[in-house]
Design a protein around this motif. Sequence first.
Motif, mmCIF file in Angstrom:
data_model
loop_
_atom_site.group_PDB
_atom_site.id
_atom_site.type_symbol
_atom_site.label_atom_id
_atom_site.label_comp_id
_atom_site.label_asym_id
_atom_site.label_seq_id
_atom_site.Cartn_x
_atom_site.Cartn_y
_atom_site.Cartn_z
ATOM 1 N N ASN A 158 0.853 -1.194 0.000
ATOM 2 C CA ASN A 158 0.000 0.000 0.000
ATOM 3 C C ASN A 158 0.892 1.250 0.000
ATOM 4 N N ILE A 159 0.327 2.375 -0.422
ATOM 5 C CA ILE A 159 1.092 3.635 -0.497
ATOM 6 C C ILE A 159 0.557 4.645 0.517
ATOM 7 N N THR A 160 0.017 4.132 1.580
ATOM 8 C CA THR A 160 -0.519 5.006 2.628
ATOM 9 C C THR A 160 0.595 5.827 3.259
ATOM 10 N N ASN A 161 0.338 7.106 3.465
ATOM 11 C CA ASN A 161 1.301 7.980 4.154
ATOM 12 C C ASN A 161 1.304 7.603 5.633
ATOM 13 N N GLN A 162 2.448 7.176 6.122
ATOM 14 C CA GLN A 162 2.544 6.658 7.489
ATOM 15 C C GLN A 162 2.963 7.717 8.504
ATOM 16 N N ASP A 163 3.179 8.957 8.063
ATOM 17 C CA ASP A 163 3.629 9.995 8.999
ATOM 18 C C ASP A 163 2.563 10.275 10.042
ATOM 19 N N VAL A 164 3.009 10.421 11.286
ATOM 20 C CA VAL A 164 2.093 10.791 12.372
ATOM 21 C C VAL A 164 1.834 12.289 12.287
ATOM 22 N N LEU A 177 -4.723 2.545 -0.704
ATOM 23 C CA LEU A 177 -4.451 2.323 -2.122
ATOM 24 C C LEU A 177 -3.266 1.371 -2.246
ATOM 25 N N TYR A 178 -3.375 0.444 -3.220
ATOM 26 C CA TYR A 178 -2.329 -0.573 -3.391
ATOM 27 C C TYR A 178 -1.673 -0.457 -4.760
ATOM 28 N N THR A 179 -0.407 -0.880 -4.781
ATOM 29 C CA THR A 179 0.313 -1.062 -6.034
ATOM 30 C C THR A 179 1.173 -2.306 -5.867
ATOM 31 N N HIS A 180 1.728 -2.832 -6.959
ATOM 32 C CA HIS A 180 2.562 -4.029 -6.813
ATOM 33 C C HIS A 180 3.978 -3.629 -6.406
ATOM 34 N N ASN A 181 4.680 -4.528 -5.786
ATOM 35 C CA ASN A 181 5.982 -4.227 -5.184
ATOM 36 C C ASN A 181 6.994 -3.680 -6.186
ATOM 37 N N SER A 182 6.917 -4.130 -7.410
ATOM 38 C CA SER A 182 7.898 -3.693 -8.398
ATOM 39 C C SER A 182 7.561 -2.319 -8.990
ATOM 40 N N SER A 183 6.418 -1.772 -8.601
ATOM 41 C CA SER A 183 5.991 -0.479 -9.151
ATOM 42 C C SER A 183 6.871 0.650 -8.621
ATOM 43 N N VAL A 228 5.692 3.589 -8.264
ATOM 44 C CA VAL A 228 4.756 4.520 -7.614
ATOM 45 C C VAL A 228 4.856 4.361 -6.104
ATOM 46 N N ASN A 229 5.275 5.447 -5.442
ATOM 47 C CA ASN A 229 5.297 5.454 -3.975
ATOM 48 C C ASN A 229 4.243 6.392 -3.393
#
Length: 753
Positions: free
Chosen positions: A5-11, A228-234, A236-237
């Motif tokens: 997933n490309i979720t923003n993990q910042d607190v 939102l998801y993308t594949h590992n080789s993508s 896209v971050n």
Amino acid sequence: MEYKNITNQDVVNLENCEDEPIHIPGRIQPHGFLISVKSATDVVNVCSENIHDYLRFTHEDVLGKNIAKLFNDDFLKAYKSFKEDTATSHKEFNFSFDDTLFSICIHLSDQHIIIEGEPTENQFGQDRRLYNSSKQLLGYIQDTLTLKELCDSVAKALKEITEYDRVMIYRFDADYNGEVFAESKEDHLEPFLGLHYPHTDIPAQARQLYIKNHLRIVGDVNYKSVPLYTHNSSAVNTLDLSLSVLRSVSPIHIEYLQNMGVGATLTVSLIHKGKLWGLIACHHYSPKYLSQEIRNTVTLHGHFITSQIDIRILNEEYEIARKANLAVDTLTTKNLNFHRNSLKELFAEDAIIQLCNSCGVSLSVDGKMHSKGDTPSDIEVNLLGDILFDFSRNKHFSTSELSRITSDIVSIVEKFPGINYYSLGDEHNYIIWYRYPTLKEINWAGDPSKSIVKKEQRLSPRKSFEKFTESVKNTSKPWLEAELAASSSFTNFLINHLRSIRTNEEKEKQKKLSEILKQANAELENINWISTHDLQEPLRKIRMMASTLLTRSDQNLLSDKVIDRITRMQSSAERMQTLMDDILKYTKTNNIETPDLETVNLNKLLPQIKESIYDTLVDAEASLEIKSLPIIKGIPFLLRQLFLNIIYNSIKFRKPNELPIITIHTITEERNEINQNGAFHIVEISDNGIGFNNEYKEKIFKIFSRLNSKTDYEGSGIGLALCKKIMIKHHGLIDAVGERNKGAKIRLYFSKI
């Protein structure tokens, strides 16, 4: 294939919310799905986790697939049309998947095409309501005059269309504090109309997104966001969702809405002249979703408001502008003379205050103060004028809060916080209009100083929105554009009028000087007449008596010493006769524009001059050395006067304990600033006298100018001025170089032509 997933993990909390990347949350709201397609390849590179809730495949099925393998031909036709239409970056249409109607939004984000889908339906008779609302736009033009009336009507209409519990028109001030300007609500709800909200409620990055994406909807404040998801080789971050309808909202904003007790919101940006003027803010106290058609209608109403802002403001200011212009006309059409007393006449008119609705006005012109109405003292005005001149950089400046730029003059800041200043050219010439303070009360939705509260180990939005009243002092009503335009117009008139006054004064001054000069010339003519005619007779008798004494037969009875002195007396009388004849000639040549110049050999003229002043040189123990001199074109008697004046000056300004040495010679082959082309004969008269500072080299040639005290050195101050006049008659120039206590050098430039 593995996925990430490309979720923003910042607190994120209020300690760092200004840096929160709200445009790339990596999550969406759950009432729809999102897929991202790489524009170059048409391959899906991002997909929301919840797509299976709406379509027959999962995000694992979608990622890495070409879009042509996922959707039917009709959908692909719409997709292809969007790609080919380079004129637009956004497209909306309805489409059915498996008998479910979806509202589809497609937009371009960098190199990605983002497709969002939401289930939709015909909501509460929307076709009829939308048709009626379109007709309503025309009705607004006829039924409302002011901007406030328009916003009230729009708020009421949008509440009927959307069926939200509360619809507000919200506008920003210069600092982005907001005010509820218009409101339509359910009767049981507490009114928000007139309440203000601090700028911290909508941070800068959120305001920027409102400018990019004009509509924002949160269907359920308590939603659980979808990653939102993308594949590992993508590669896209992150995915820029600035234009996304479903973009997940900042957790801080969600907490803020929850603290207000709101269940759902719809927000439409009001953009005016490229800036965020305000918002249409719709609140519902339970979850609520709107169809795309109704959202577009709300957006259309927002565009209509912003298109009318300038027109409505002009309508509101028209009457003010009319009165202001009438006041300016009253002043600028007066039949004024071009004397300073006309300023008193201007300041006797009430119109000078009325033109910009002030309580008083001060005008400073060349150190004199003119005032009308209630104003500060002259001393205070002068201090204020100095401050405003520096602050405005010699231009116009107006403010309704003088305390923002200075606290040095407390009495003015408190009594006249409204200032409208125009410079009239320099710090001593200006005009200032004043305004009294207005006690302004601002009703905040909660104490703005407590907009952030401590919650556990972090900062959070406030929970209290209870009405808080703040009193603001030392401010006046703001200066309107019409008032500033009127004051500017009058100031331009005033500048031109002052210029006319000064021009008139200069003409009067020149007229008086001309009269004085005429009288002086008449007196000089009388003196010339006396000198050249009335003195002729006594001079003739002196010469005759001297001649008689020298030719008498008994002159042997006189001693040699007496005979010598009589001889000298006769010689002096003859020289005086010659001088008077020369003066008469000079007087006549003044009436001739170009007198005839004779060939004059200075090698002959100068020895004659030296012989004529023999006694003076002996008495002063002065040495006069004459070296080789040029042959020039000139008027002999004027040249004689020229050299005599300079020699007498050298003798007069000698050093007390040093014998005067005067040298007259030609300077050859010198190219200076004056003689650049070698067009002049240069004759230099130098001495070893007291000299002068070179800074006065121009002053010494002005008539009646003196560098030394009359008690120390006799003279009228005319000598060198006359020398300059003589050189002008000879089409030449005169220059001086001096050094204190080391002598002076006078240079005469005679034209070779």
